[in-house]
Design a protein around this motif. Structure first.
Motif, PDB file in Angstrom:
ATOM      1  N   ARG A 143      39.010  56.649  47.106  1.00  0.00           N
ATOM      2  CA  ARG A 143      37.681  57.241  47.038  1.00  0.00           C
ATOM      3  C   ARG A 143      36.661  56.122  46.985  1.00  0.00           C
ATOM      4  O   ARG A 143      36.953  55.020  46.516  1.00  0.00           O
ATOM      5  N   GLY A 144      35.469  56.383  47.477  1.00  0.00           N
ATOM      6  CA  GLY A 144      34.389  55.417  47.409  1.00  0.00           C
ATOM      7  C   GLY A 144      33.456  55.765  46.263  1.00  0.00           C
ATOM      8  O   GLY A 144      33.046  56.924  46.120  1.00  0.00           O
ATOM      9  N   ILE A 145      33.130  54.762  45.442  1.00  0.00           N
ATOM     10  CA  ILE A 145      32.281  54.973  44.266  1.00  0.00           C
ATOM     11  C   ILE A 145      31.086  54.031  44.370  1.00  0.00           C
ATOM     12  O   ILE A 145      31.260  52.812  44.458  1.00  0.00           O
ATOM     13  N   LEU A 146      29.868  54.563  44.351  1.00  0.00           N
ATOM     14  CA  LEU A 146      28.667  53.740  44.409  1.00  0.00           C
ATOM     15  C   LEU A 146      28.274  53.291  43.009  1.00  0.00           C
ATOM     16  O   LEU A 146      28.042  54.119  42.131  1.00  0.00           O
ATOM     17  N   LEU A 147      28.212  51.971  42.833  1.00  0.00           N
ATOM     18  CA  LEU A 147      27.913  51.399  41.524  1.00  0.00           C
ATOM     19  C   LEU A 147      27.059  50.150  41.670  1.00  0.00           C
ATOM     20  O   LEU A 147      27.167  49.430  42.659  1.00  0.00           O
ATOM     21  N   THR A 148      26.230  49.883  40.656  1.00  0.00           N
ATOM     22  CA  THR A 148      25.621  48.554  40.542  1.00  0.00           C
ATOM     23  C   THR A 148      26.645  47.646  39.850  1.00  0.00           C
ATOM     24  O   THR A 148      27.611  48.121  39.239  1.00  0.00           O
ATOM     25  N   SER A 149      26.427  46.341  39.934  1.00  0.00           N
ATOM     26  CA  SER A 149      27.333  45.416  39.250  1.00  0.00           C
ATOM     27  C   SER A 149      27.281  45.641  37.746  1.00  0.00           C
ATOM     28  O   SER A 149      28.286  45.475  37.040  1.00  0.00           O
ATOM     29  N   GLU A 150      26.117  46.040  37.233  1.00  0.00           N
ATOM     30  CA  GLU A 150      25.986  46.309  35.799  1.00  0.00           C
ATOM     31  C   GLU A 150      26.812  47.528  35.389  1.00  0.00           C
ATOM     32  O   GLU A 150      27.481  47.513  34.345  1.00  0.00           O
ATOM     33  N   LEU A 151      26.787  48.583  36.212  1.00  0.00           N
ATOM     34  CA  LEU A 151      27.600  49.761  35.897  1.00  0.00           C
ATOM     35  C   LEU A 151      29.089  49.439  35.994  1.00  0.00           C
ATOM     36  O   LEU A 151      29.886  49.914  35.184  1.00  0.00           O
ATOM     37  N   TYR A 152      29.464  48.626  36.972  1.00  0.00           N
ATOM     38  CA  TYR A 152      30.867  48.230  37.084  1.00  0.00           C
ATOM     39  C   TYR A 152      31.297  47.460  35.832  1.00  0.00           C
ATOM     40  O   TYR A 152      32.394  47.677  35.310  1.00  0.00           O
ATOM     41  N   ALA A 153      30.424  46.574  35.346  1.00  0.00           N
ATOM     42  CA  ALA A 153      30.731  45.816  34.130  1.00  0.00           C
ATOM     43  C   ALA A 153      30.889  46.743  32.934  1.00  0.00           C
ATOM     44  O   ALA A 153      31.786  46.559  32.098  1.00  0.00           O
ATOM     45  N   THR A 154      30.024  47.751  32.848  1.00  0.00           N
ATOM     46  CA  THR A 154      30.127  48.715  31.744  1.00  0.00           C
ATOM     47  C   THR A 154      31.443  49.481  31.822  1.00  0.00           C
ATOM     48  O   THR A 154      32.127  49.672  30.813  1.00  0.00           O
ATOM     49  N   LEU A 155      31.821  49.903  33.035  1.00  0.00           N
ATOM     50  CA  LEU A 155      33.095  50.584  33.210  1.00  0.00           C
ATOM     51  C   LEU A 155      34.252  49.671  32.810  1.00  0.00           C
ATOM     52  O   LEU A 155      35.235  50.123  32.207  1.00  0.00           O
ATOM     53  N   GLY A 156      34.133  48.382  33.123  1.00  0.00           N
ATOM     54  CA  GLY A 156      35.168  47.433  32.738  1.00  0.00           C
ATOM     55  C   GLY A 156      35.294  47.319  31.233  1.00  0.00           C
ATOM     56  O   GLY A 156      36.406  47.240  30.687  1.00  0.00           O
ATOM     57  N   GLN A 157      34.164  47.301  30.537  1.00  0.00           N
ATOM     58  CA  GLN A 157      34.182  47.234  29.071  1.00  0.00           C
ATOM     59  C   GLN A 157      34.827  48.469  28.462  1.00  0.00           C
ATOM     60  O   GLN A 157      35.336  48.426  27.336  1.00  0.00           O
ATOM     61  N   LEU A 158      34.793  49.563  29.222  1.00  0.00           N
ATOM     62  CA  LEU A 158      35.393  50.816  28.749  1.00  0.00           C
ATOM     63  C   LEU A 158      36.813  51.002  29.285  1.00  0.00           C
ATOM     64  O   LEU A 158      37.381  52.088  29.158  1.00  0.00           O
ATOM     65  N   ASN A 159      37.363  49.942  29.893  1.00  0.00           N
ATOM     66  CA  ASN A 159      38.727  49.973  30.442  1.00  0.00           C
ATOM     67  C   ASN A 159      38.903  51.045  31.510  1.00  0.00           C
ATOM     68  O   ASN A 159      39.933  51.728  31.573  1.00  0.00           O
ATOM     69  N   LEU A 160      37.886  51.180  32.379  1.00  0.00           N
ATOM     70  CA  LEU A 160      37.928  52.192  33.434  1.00  0.00           C
ATOM     71  C   LEU A 160      37.943  51.579  34.824  1.00  0.00           C
ATOM     72  O   LEU A 160      37.658  52.271  35.804  1.00  0.00           O
ATOM     73  N   THR A 161      38.294  50.298  34.934  1.00  0.00           N
ATOM     74  CA  THR A 161      38.284  49.641  36.251  1.00  0.00           C
ATOM     75  C   THR A 161      39.681  49.228  36.712  1.00  0.00           C
ATOM     76  O   THR A 161      39.821  48.466  37.665  1.00  0.00           O
ATOM     77  N   GLN A 162      40.705  49.746  36.074  1.00  0.00           N
ATOM     78  CA  GLN A 162      42.066  49.357  36.437  1.00  0.00           C
ATOM     79  C   GLN A 162      42.367  49.663  37.899  1.00  0.00           C
ATOM     80  O   GLN A 162      43.066  48.903  38.574  1.00  0.00           O
ATOM     81  N   HIS A 163      41.864  50.783  38.407  1.00  0.00           N
ATOM     82  CA  HIS A 163      42.135  51.190  39.793  1.00  0.00           C
ATOM     83  C   HIS A 163      40.875  51.112  40.656  1.00  0.00           C
ATOM     84  O   HIS A 163      40.798  51.766  41.696  1.00  0.00           O
ATOM     85  N   LEU A 164      39.917  50.308  40.247  1.00  0.00           N
ATOM     86  CA  LEU A 164      38.610  50.270  40.898  1.00  0.00           C
ATOM     87  C   LEU A 164      38.265  48.837  41.283  1.00  0.00           C
ATOM     88  O   LEU A 164      38.297  47.947  40.432  1.00  0.00           O
ATOM     89  N   ARG A 165      37.932  48.600  42.576  1.00  0.00           N
ATOM     90  CA  ARG A 165      37.603  47.237  42.977  1.00  0.00           C
ATOM     91  C   ARG A 165      36.822  47.228  44.290  1.00  0.00           C
ATOM     92  O   ARG A 165      36.800  48.213  45.032  1.00  0.00           O
ATOM     93  N   ARG A 166      36.186  46.097  44.564  1.00  0.00           N
ATOM     94  CA  ARG A 166      35.546  45.869  45.856  1.00  0.00           C
ATOM     95  C   ARG A 166      36.634  45.511  46.880  1.00  0.00           C
ATOM     96  O   ARG A 166      37.480  44.656  46.611  1.00  0.00           O
ATOM     97  N   ILE A 167      36.621  46.146  48.042  1.00  0.00           N
ATOM     98  CA  ILE A 167      37.559  45.770  49.094  1.00  0.00           C
ATOM     99  C   ILE A 167      36.839  45.371  50.378  1.00  0.00           C
ATOM    100  O   ILE A 167      37.496  45.069  51.377  1.00  0.00           O
ATOM    101  N   ASP A 168      35.516  45.359  50.365  1.00  0.00           N
ATOM    102  CA  ASP A 168      34.780  44.973  51.550  1.00  0.00           C
ATOM    103  C   ASP A 168      34.778  43.454  51.697  1.00  0.00           C
ATOM    104  O   ASP A 168      35.126  42.723  50.788  1.00  0.00           O
ATOM    105  N   SER A 169      34.367  42.990  52.872  1.00  0.00           N
ATOM    106  CA  SER A 169      34.375  41.553  53.134  1.00  0.00           C
ATOM    107  C   SER A 169      33.072  40.877  52.735  1.00  0.00           C
ATOM    108  O   SER A 169      32.923  39.673  52.913  1.00  0.00           O
ATOM    109  N   LEU A 170      32.121  41.642  52.182  1.00  0.00           N
ATOM    110  CA  LEU A 170      30.833  41.060  51.746  1.00  0.00           C
ATOM    111  C   LEU A 170      30.942  40.557  50.333  1.00  0.00           C
ATOM    112  O   LEU A 170      31.684  41.087  49.513  1.00  0.00           O
ATOM    113  N   GLN A 171      30.161  39.556  50.008  1.00  0.00           N
ATOM    114  CA  GLN A 171      30.192  38.990  48.667  1.00  0.00           C
ATOM    115  C   GLN A 171      28.802  39.019  48.034  1.00  0.00           C
ATOM    116  O   GLN A 171      28.467  38.166  47.216  1.00  0.00           O
ATOM    117  N   TYR A 172      27.985  39.984  48.442  1.00  0.00           N
ATOM    118  CA  TYR A 172      26.647  40.087  47.858  1.00  0.00           C
ATOM    119  C   TYR A 172      26.315  41.534  47.583  1.00  0.00           C
ATOM    120  O   TYR A 172      27.059  42.413  47.975  1.00  0.00           O
TER     121      TYR A 172
END
Length: 248
Positions: free
Chosen positions: A219-248
């Motif tokens: 599934r595709g999930i739209l997030l800011t880097s700040e929201l992704y960090a918050t999800l990480g702090q809540l241990n909710l990024t185990q199956h969530l990652r960037r897979i695109d070839s862009l780095q910005y």
């Protein structure tokens, strides 16, 4: 609802996770689903509408479904005030050996197959596993994704002899065995790269992350880097990652 889910939900709401919902709050359907299945499944897995999530089955993307996928993305973009005009099917250009989507009247490459060494034989059965793997690695390298090969961790040894992982070793991304179709990965990388390039061009701080990448449950999930960090702090990024070839 579990107490830890209540705490996590409050943090995500305060961080703006539901900012594109009415009043910036999770609705009854979301709250009921969290109580029934837990927060992660309610947010990402066949979830109620959060204005952030779209189903992007990796097999479907590689099998002619990218046009319908971009229509789903278009709906999320509209809720963010981003105009997007896209064809509802992809097109294969035989001469260029690539598949493209038409977005805002412009052809945008989804997947190009002719990068890397071309086998001398027409029969994949005559390829060695090493040659097939090297061809896969070249294709990814040409699309800006760095991979490396590591030994199998003794998981399902009968069906897999090695794993392909991201360069930083943070996550295995695909169990590989001889004859496996690499199209799921290539099309997913291409699709998510297109979406994130569109977001960057629109001046959005959001990027599309993949939940359960390269699978039928992707599934595709739209997030800011700040929201992704918050999800990480809540241990909710185990199956969530960037897979695109862009780095910005």
């Amino acid at each position: 609802m579990m107490e830890n889910d209540q705490h996590a939900l409050a943090r995500l709401t305060a961080a703006g996770y539901f900012s594109h919902m009415p009043d910036g709050l999770p609705n009854a359907a979301i709250l009921n689903d969290i109580a029934r299945r837990g927060l992660e499944l309610a947010l990402f897995d066949h979830a109620p509408d959060t204005a952030r999530c779209v189903p992007l089955d990796a097999e479907d993307l590689a099998d002619g479904g990218a046009g319908m996928g971009i229509q789903q993305v278009k709906i999320l973009f509209a809720r963010r005030g981003i105009a997007l005009d896209a064809a509802d099917s992809d097109t294969y250009d035989k001469q260029a050996d690539l598949t493209y989507l038409t977005i805002n009247d412009t052809p945008v490459t989804l997947c190009k197959w002719s990068w890397g060494p071309v086998p001398d034989t027409d029969s994949v059965r005559d390829l060695t596993s090493e040659a097939a793997l090297q061809d896969l690695l070249w294709k990814f390298k040409a699309q800006g994704v760095k991979l490396y090969v590591t030994a199998c961790e003794n998981r399902e040894p009968a069906s897999a002899d090695m794993f392909i992982a991201w360069e930083d070793e943070s996550r295995f991304l695909h169990r590989w065995s001889f004859g496996t179709d690499d199209g799921w990965m290539l099309y997913a990388v291409g699709f998510f790269s297109i979406v994130n390039r569109l977001l960057a061009d629109a001046g959005s701080a959001e990027r599309m992350y993949a939940h359960r990448p390269f699978t039928n449950e992707q599934r595709g999930i739209l997030l800011t880097s700040e929201l992704y960090a918050t999800l990480g702090q809540l241990n909710l990024t185990q199956h969530l990652r960037r897979i695109d070839s862009l780095q910005y």
